[in-house]
Design a protein around this motif. Structure first.
Motif, PDB file in Angstrom:
ATOM      1  N   GLY A  87       0.785  -1.221   0.000  1.00 49.69           N
ATOM      2  CA  GLY A  87       0.000   0.000   0.000  1.00 49.69           C
ATOM      3  C   GLY A  87       0.819   1.273   0.000  1.00 49.69           C
ATOM      4  N   ASP A  88       2.133   1.170   0.238  1.00 43.97           N
ATOM      5  CA  ASP A  88       2.984   2.364   0.265  1.00 43.97           C
ATOM      6  C   ASP A  88       3.178   2.927  -1.133  1.00 43.97           C
ATOM      7  OD1 ASP A  88       3.296   2.183   2.970  1.00 43.97           O
ATOM      8  OD2 ASP A  88       5.407   1.575   2.924  1.00 43.97           O
ATOM      9  N   VAL A  93      10.166  -0.758 -12.793  1.00 42.88           N
ATOM     10  CA  VAL A  93       8.788  -0.513 -12.342  1.00 42.88           C
ATOM     11  C   VAL A  93       7.797  -1.163 -13.301  1.00 42.88           C
ATOM     12  CG1 VAL A  93       7.032   1.276 -12.041  1.00 42.88           C
ATOM     13  CG2 VAL A  93       9.308   1.569 -11.029  1.00 42.88           C
ATOM     14  N   LYS A  94       8.065  -1.061 -14.603  1.00 38.38           N
ATOM     15  CA  LYS A  94       7.186  -1.700 -15.588  1.00 38.38           C
ATOM     16  C   LYS A  94       7.130  -3.211 -15.363  1.00 38.38           C
ATOM     17  CE  LYS A  94       7.775   1.553 -19.456  1.00 38.38           C
ATOM     18  NZ  LYS A  94       8.352   1.712 -20.823  1.00 38.38           N
ATOM     19  N   ARG A 138       2.334  -7.726 -10.813  1.00 36.60           N
ATOM     20  CA  ARG A 138       1.413  -7.252  -9.773  1.00 36.60           C
ATOM     21  C   ARG A 138       2.083  -6.982  -8.426  1.00 36.60           C
ATOM     22  NH1 ARG A 138      -3.654  -8.793 -11.710  1.00 36.60           N
ATOM     23  NH2 ARG A 138      -4.532  -7.238 -10.298  1.00 36.60           N
ATOM     24  N   VAL A 139       3.369  -6.651  -8.457  1.00 36.43           N
ATOM     25  CA  VAL A 139       4.051  -6.227  -7.235  1.00 36.43           C
ATOM     26  C   VAL A 139       3.864  -4.730  -7.043  1.00 36.43           C
ATOM     27  CG1 VAL A 139       6.307  -5.942  -6.112  1.00 36.43           C
ATOM     28  CG2 VAL A 139       5.744  -8.090  -7.303  1.00 36.43           C
ATOM     29  N   LEU A 140       3.871  -3.994  -8.157  1.00 37.48           N
ATOM     30  CA  LEU A 140       3.650  -2.554  -8.118  1.00 37.48           C
ATOM     31  C   LEU A 140       2.409  -2.195  -8.917  1.00 37.48           C
ATOM     32  CD1 LEU A 140       7.290  -1.183  -8.660  1.00 37.48           C
ATOM     33  CD2 LEU A 140       6.071  -1.530  -6.495  1.00 37.48           C
ATOM     34  N   VAL A 152       3.060   0.078  -3.948  1.00 37.82           N
ATOM     35  CA  VAL A 152       3.201  -1.356  -3.717  1.00 37.82           C
ATOM     36  C   VAL A 152       1.795  -1.921  -3.583  1.00 37.82           C
ATOM     37  CG1 VAL A 152       4.159  -3.138  -2.196  1.00 37.82           C
ATOM     38  CG2 VAL A 152       5.377  -0.958  -2.497  1.00 37.82           C
ATOM     39  N   THR A 153       1.543  -3.036  -4.238  1.00 33.67           N
ATOM     40  CA  THR A 153       0.211  -3.640  -4.151  1.00 33.67           C
ATOM     41  C   THR A 153       0.028  -4.276  -2.771  1.00 33.67           C
ATOM     42  OG1 THR A 153       0.895  -5.821  -4.945  1.00 33.67           O
ATOM     43  CG2 THR A 153       0.308  -4.163  -6.620  1.00 33.67           C
TER      44      THR A 153
END
Length: 228
Positions: free
Chosen positions: A23-24, A47-48, A54-56, A66-67
């Motif tokens: 969540g950050d 990041v891509k 699905r980590v970011l 962050v997911t």
């Protein structure tokens, strides 16, 4: 190590260390690149890549987060890979099912609520004697999913669910070609259910092993001969 891989590892290390939590929001791109000693381009590529698995979560106009890192979310990437399986690898999926499902069934016998056991019983009762093969397979998938969920381990349930798809065709094939396959499936499901309802984890484990291994053994033999 490639520059992008290095960037991925550094972001991963921040998450593992707790510097970034579910969540950050990630720091500004320029600030994070400087902090990690990366170029902005390599950071962008990392990041891509991490958003694809699905980590970011990249939110246009808002930033990158962050997911939740929930198992079901992270296993979406595995489900994508599983979709590309070939027919000649389906036995490997059954082998993994034979390892995981008996363990999940034993846990379900210990952890499944009474209400969930009754719901599982209803799944079997709802299958009519004249059910089609499609109905039988759908019922089978539902039955196995409920047991995996009843194990009380979200990661284990997600793994088992991801393995169900590649084995569906084999289940249909068996139902159409093997005499008594439908009756045997129903009998084994009933035995698994009673072991769970009776809170007998080792008996539940044994019946689940017999059930999955039976389909695996049939398929191993079937693949050696002509497909009709």
């Amino acid at each position: 190590m490639a520059v992008t891989d290095e960037a991925i590892e550094k972001i991963k290390a921040m998450i593992v260390a707790g510097d970034l939590r579910p969540g950050d929001r990630l720091p500004r791109e320029a600030d994070l690149a400087e902090r990690l000693g990366l170029s902005r381009n390599s950071l962008r590529e990392a990041v891509k890549a991490l958003s694809l698995i699905r980590v970011l979560d990249v939110r246009q106009g808002d930033g990158t987060y962050v997911t939740s890192l929930a198992p079901q979310l992270l296993l979406d990437a595995l489900n994508f890979i599983v979709d590309f399986h070939r027919d000649d690898t389906v036995l490997e999926f059954f082998e993994v099912r034979r390892i995981l499902e008996p363990a999940a069934t034993a846990l379900a016998a210990q952890r499944m609520s009474d209400d969930d056991v009754q719901a599982l019983r209803k799944v079997l009762a709802d299958l009519s004697d004249d059910a089609s093969i499609d109905e039988l397979v759908a019922n089978d998938l539902d039955f196995h999913h409920r047991i995996a969920a009843g194990a009380g381990n979200a990661l284990l349930c997600s793994l088992i669910d991801s393995l169900s798809g590649p084995t569906t065709r084999a289940r249909i094939w068996r139902g159409l070609t093997q005499a008594g396959a439908v009756e045997k499936t129903r009998e084994q499901h009933a035995a698994i259910l009673e072991a769970i309802a009776g809170r007998q984890p080792e008996l539940a484990r044994s019946w689940a092993t017999v059930h999955v291994a039976g389909v695996e053994d049939w398929l191993r033999v079937a693949l050696q001969g002509p497909v009709g």
